[in-house]
Design a protein around this motif. Sequence first.
Motif, PDB file in Angstrom:
ATOM      1  N   GLU A  10      43.979  40.079  31.703  1.00  0.00           N
ATOM      2  CA  GLU A  10      43.709  40.421  30.089  1.00  0.00           C
ATOM      3  C   GLU A  10      42.525  41.476  29.948  1.00  0.00           C
ATOM      4  O   GLU A  10      42.960  42.319  28.813  1.00  0.00           O
ATOM      5  CB  GLU A  10      43.175  38.919  29.630  1.00  0.00           C
ATOM      6  CG  GLU A  10      43.023  38.799  28.318  1.00  0.00           C
ATOM      7  CD  GLU A  10      44.143  39.090  27.164  1.00  0.00           C
ATOM      8  OE1 GLU A  10      43.990  38.922  25.977  1.00  0.00           O
ATOM      9  OE2 GLU A  10      45.345  38.951  27.658  1.00  0.00           O
ATOM     10  N   ILE A  11      41.950  41.323  30.860  1.00  0.00           N
ATOM     11  CA  ILE A  11      40.682  42.430  30.135  1.00  0.00           C
ATOM     12  C   ILE A  11      41.347  43.977  30.545  1.00  0.00           C
ATOM     13  O   ILE A  11      40.917  44.757  29.789  1.00  0.00           O
ATOM     14  CB  ILE A  11      39.392  42.376  31.073  1.00  0.00           C
ATOM     15  CG1 ILE A  11      38.679  41.219  30.885  1.00  0.00           C
ATOM     16  CG2 ILE A  11      38.552  43.391  31.193  1.00  0.00           C
ATOM     17  CD1 ILE A  11      37.691  40.675  31.680  1.00  0.00           C
ATOM     18  N   PHE A  13      44.368  44.788  30.230  1.00  0.00           N
ATOM     19  CA  PHE A  13      45.246  44.964  29.060  1.00  0.00           C
ATOM     20  C   PHE A  13      44.747  45.645  27.898  1.00  0.00           C
ATOM     21  O   PHE A  13      45.069  46.717  27.483  1.00  0.00           O
ATOM     22  CB  PHE A  13      46.217  43.570  28.622  1.00  0.00           C
ATOM     23  CG  PHE A  13      46.838  43.928  27.445  1.00  0.00           C
ATOM     24  CD1 PHE A  13      48.124  44.169  27.505  1.00  0.00           C
ATOM     25  CD2 PHE A  13      46.373  43.464  26.370  1.00  0.00           C
ATOM     26  CE1 PHE A  13      48.899  44.149  26.533  1.00  0.00           C
ATOM     27  CE2 PHE A  13      47.284  43.575  25.067  1.00  0.00           C
ATOM     28  CZ  PHE A  13      48.671  43.844  25.184  1.00  0.00           C
ATOM     29  N   TRP A  14      43.576  45.013  27.466  1.00  0.00           N
ATOM     30  CA  TRP A  14      42.741  45.543  26.251  1.00  0.00           C
ATOM     31  C   TRP A  14      42.158  47.007  26.850  1.00  0.00           C
ATOM     32  O   TRP A  14      42.115  47.867  26.165  1.00  0.00           O
ATOM     33  CB  TRP A  14      41.948  44.556  25.765  1.00  0.00           C
ATOM     34  CG  TRP A  14      42.532  43.522  25.036  1.00  0.00           C
ATOM     35  CD1 TRP A  14      42.943  42.388  25.733  1.00  0.00           C
ATOM     36  CD2 TRP A  14      43.418  43.683  23.976  1.00  0.00           C
ATOM     37  NE1 TRP A  14      43.419  41.498  24.479  1.00  0.00           N
ATOM     38  CE2 TRP A  14      43.861  42.225  23.593  1.00  0.00           C
ATOM     39  CE3 TRP A  14      43.404  44.827  23.112  1.00  0.00           C
ATOM     40  CZ2 TRP A  14      44.618  42.250  22.209  1.00  0.00           C
ATOM     41  CZ3 TRP A  14      44.210  44.511  21.757  1.00  0.00           C
ATOM     42  CH2 TRP A  14      44.666  43.508  21.523  1.00  0.00           C
ATOM     43  N   LEU A  15      41.684  47.142  28.119  1.00  0.00           N
ATOM     44  CA  LEU A  15      41.292  48.337  28.498  1.00  0.00           C
ATOM     45  C   LEU A  15      42.172  49.482  28.550  1.00  0.00           C
ATOM     46  O   LEU A  15      41.906  50.769  28.119  1.00  0.00           O
ATOM     47  CB  LEU A  15      40.344  48.275  30.032  1.00  0.00           C
ATOM     48  CG  LEU A  15      39.306  47.552  29.878  1.00  0.00           C
ATOM     49  CD1 LEU A  15      38.751  47.246  31.457  1.00  0.00           C
ATOM     50  CD2 LEU A  15      38.039  48.144  28.954  1.00  0.00           C
ATOM     51  N   ILE A  17      44.717  49.489  26.449  1.00  0.00           N
ATOM     52  CA  ILE A  17      44.997  49.599  25.322  1.00  0.00           C
ATOM     53  C   ILE A  17      43.957  50.848  24.582  1.00  0.00           C
ATOM     54  O   ILE A  17      44.349  51.788  23.954  1.00  0.00           O
ATOM     55  CB  ILE A  17      45.184  48.613  24.271  1.00  0.00           C
ATOM     56  CG1 ILE A  17      46.663  48.003  24.763  1.00  0.00           C
ATOM     57  CG2 ILE A  17      45.250  48.987  22.800  1.00  0.00           C
ATOM     58  CD1 ILE A  17      46.847  46.387  24.084  1.00  0.00           C
ATOM     59  N   VAL A  18      42.730  50.442  24.656  1.00  0.00           N
ATOM     60  CA  VAL A  18      41.667  51.202  24.200  1.00  0.00           C
ATOM     61  C   VAL A  18      41.621  52.499  24.643  1.00  0.00           C
ATOM     62  O   VAL A  18      41.382  53.548  24.054  1.00  0.00           O
ATOM     63  CB  VAL A  18      40.286  50.480  24.296  1.00  0.00           C
ATOM     64  CG1 VAL A  18      39.062  51.181  24.173  1.00  0.00           C
ATOM     65  CG2 VAL A  18      40.304  49.138  23.463  1.00  0.00           C
ATOM     66  N   ALA A  40      49.480  48.706  30.622  1.00  0.00           N
ATOM     67  CA  ALA A  40      49.413  47.119  30.058  1.00  0.00           C
ATOM     68  C   ALA A  40      50.754  46.436  30.732  1.00  0.00           C
ATOM     69  O   ALA A  40      50.435  45.432  31.236  1.00  0.00           O
ATOM     70  CB  ALA A  40      49.624  47.378  28.629  1.00  0.00           C
ATOM     71  N   SER A  75      52.690  38.096  26.472  1.00  0.00           N
ATOM     72  CA  SER A  75      52.316  39.389  26.654  1.00  0.00           C
ATOM     73  C   SER A  75      53.490  40.240  26.536  1.00  0.00           C
ATOM     74  O   SER A  75      53.347  41.400  25.825  1.00  0.00           O
ATOM     75  CB  SER A  75      51.773  39.725  28.115  1.00  0.00           C
ATOM     76  OG  SER A  75      51.323  40.917  28.187  1.00  0.00           O
ATOM     77  N   MET A  82      50.943  43.920  19.379  1.00  0.00           N
ATOM     78  CA  MET A  82      49.450  44.050  19.621  1.00  0.00           C
ATOM     79  C   MET A  82      49.311  45.569  19.832  1.00  0.00           C
ATOM     80  O   MET A  82      48.023  45.937  19.153  1.00  0.00           O
ATOM     81  CB  MET A  82      49.162  43.199  20.765  1.00  0.00           C
ATOM     82  CG  MET A  82      49.297  41.662  20.604  1.00  0.00           C
ATOM     83  SD  MET A  82      48.266  40.692  21.588  1.00  0.00           S
ATOM     84  CE  MET A  82      49.449  40.965  23.111  1.00  0.00           C
ATOM     85  N   ILE A  83      49.871  46.266  20.395  1.00  0.00           N
ATOM     86  CA  ILE A  83      49.586  47.683  20.649  1.00  0.00           C
ATOM     87  C   ILE A  83      49.758  48.435  19.357  1.00  0.00           C
ATOM     88  O   ILE A  83      48.921  49.319  18.929  1.00  0.00           O
ATOM     89  CB  ILE A  83      50.638  48.386  21.844  1.00  0.00           C
ATOM     90  CG1 ILE A  83      49.899  47.750  23.179  1.00  0.00           C
ATOM     91  CG2 ILE A  83      50.287  49.831  21.864  1.00  0.00           C
ATOM     92  CD1 ILE A  83      50.804  48.020  24.058  1.00  0.00           C
ATOM     93  N   ALA A  86      46.804  47.524  16.939  1.00  0.00           N
ATOM     94  CA  ALA A  86      45.517  48.418  17.553  1.00  0.00           C
ATOM     95  C   ALA A  86      45.630  49.789  17.203  1.00  0.00           C
ATOM     96  O   ALA A  86      44.674  50.358  16.901  1.00  0.00           O
ATOM     97  CB  ALA A  86      45.428  48.010  18.850  1.00  0.00           C
TER      98      ALA A  86
END
Length: 191
Positions: A10-11, A13-15, A17-18, A40, A75, A82-83, A86
């Motif tokens: 999960e972490i 995934f967001w890393l 994306i960012v 991701a 996911s 979600m992508i 963002a």
Amino acid sequence: MIYSVILACEIGFWLAIVAGLAARYLLRRPALGAGLLVLAPVLDLVLLVATALHLRSGAEPGPAHALAAIYLGFSVAYGHAMIRWADVRFAHRFAGGPAPVRKYGIDQMRASWLDVGRTGLAAVIAVAVMAGLVWFAGITFEPFRSTVGLLGLILAIEVIVAVCDTVSPRKPPAAATGTRAARGEQAAHRP
């Protein structure tokens, strides 16, 4: 162990994306950004393999394995949305892109029913993952039965929300504010 892998995925995934969006908009390197965004779904594969190997090694199936299946389902079903969510916000904040648009009326209703479809897809994927884990590890499906009920409950709640958004969709603030102002003006002119 599986909880740690889920958290790490999960972490990650967001890393991913960012980092992908930062490369795309801040560094102006869209190819690098796309490559980072591809990480991701790779993390989903890592979680699937880790969960399957954990069960096959003799681990007792339990809530962690069910959570991994749910995580994978959601996911895959919601990942692209979600992508995109963002991306719009990142582009607005750092690249002068248009502001995110909140949905009202028919658009909100459509979005709610799309979420029902995504949630249904997530549930199907989660159940398929659990069935695949059962087959791969040579275990029974029994430990996952309550998770299927939970997925049904989540889908039912999503349907209720969509029905509510269909029957009574959110009104745009300008129309609601104008209506309230008009009502207040009429009340002020009453003797």
